[in-house]
Scaffold this active site. Sequence first.
Site, short mmCIF file in Angstrom:
data_model
loop_
_atom_site.label_atom_id
_atom_site.label_comp_id
_atom_site.label_asym_id
_atom_site.label_seq_id
_atom_site.Cartn_x
_atom_site.Cartn_y
_atom_site.Cartn_z
N ASP A 208 2.33 -1.51 -6.61
CA ASP A 208 2.84 -0.76 -5.46
C ASP A 208 2.15 0.59 -5.38
OD1 ASP A 208 4.72 1.43 -6.92
OD2 ASP A 208 4.90 -0.50 -7.93
N ASP A 210 2.95 4.50 -5.23
CA ASP A 210 4.09 5.34 -5.56
C ASP A 210 4.56 6.10 -4.32
OD1 ASP A 210 5.75 5.87 -7.85
OD2 ASP A 210 5.08 7.94 -7.75
#
Length: 268
Positions: A208, A210
């Site tokens: 992902d 952040d």
Amino acid sequence: MPTRAEIGVIGGTGFYSLLDEAEDIQVNTPYGPPSDVVTIGRIGDRDVAFLPRHGRDHRFPPHRIPYRANLWAMRALGVERVLAPSAVGSLTAEHGPGTLVIPDQLVDRTSGRVQTYYDAGGAVHVSFSDPYCPHGRAAAVQAARSGDWETVDGGTLVVIEGPRFSTRAESRWFASAGWKIIGMTGHPEAVLARELALCYTTLALVTDYDAGVEEGEGVTMDEVLRVFAENTARLRTLVGDVITALPDERDCPCVHALDGIKLPFELP
């Protein structure tokens, strides 16, 4: 089936199994039981020990993992080198989900975690200027790139306490320092490995962006698990390739981490 191993693998979020044919080993340590039973089997011509960092049912959150027991159990089984696959967030837009990062530096932003074996019986100071094994890193980068995996060679992993994710302000602060990826389990695992003179190499899969990198709802656990699941088979293959590529003999600074140091107790 072997009952000892030369190489250990500590699997992170979503990485709960590795060996197809293996024996479960219960290991007792002075620090309590490890996260789960250790399984020992073979990859190629090497005996390998596998331990799921969070437990097979993911019962241990990052701040409750029995890190000291986990690394002690590995050494007690004969392990000399540890590979540590883990899920991380990216602090830069250029390294998106699916990217593999082999970090060369670490920053500790945890709090309250016991991070040493040597907290009684006399002061022991172990060098930690370069947290990861250079030979393990080189083998990992070569194996990943040979498998056509987009791989970042080097970069700083910042480890936060968790279990919550970062605020946007924290994320932007970390990025402004030049740190590349963020996780919750790389410390104290790396320093405990060094205190046992083990080679330690992190294989960090970006799952992902952040919170401070992109606008939107921020990081969710569902997203982390989804991206990791999409790459689990590939990561298992990579671990096997790295194990095969590791040099037969250890000839790196990790071996000498405790040279000249008087230890307050005997290591396994």
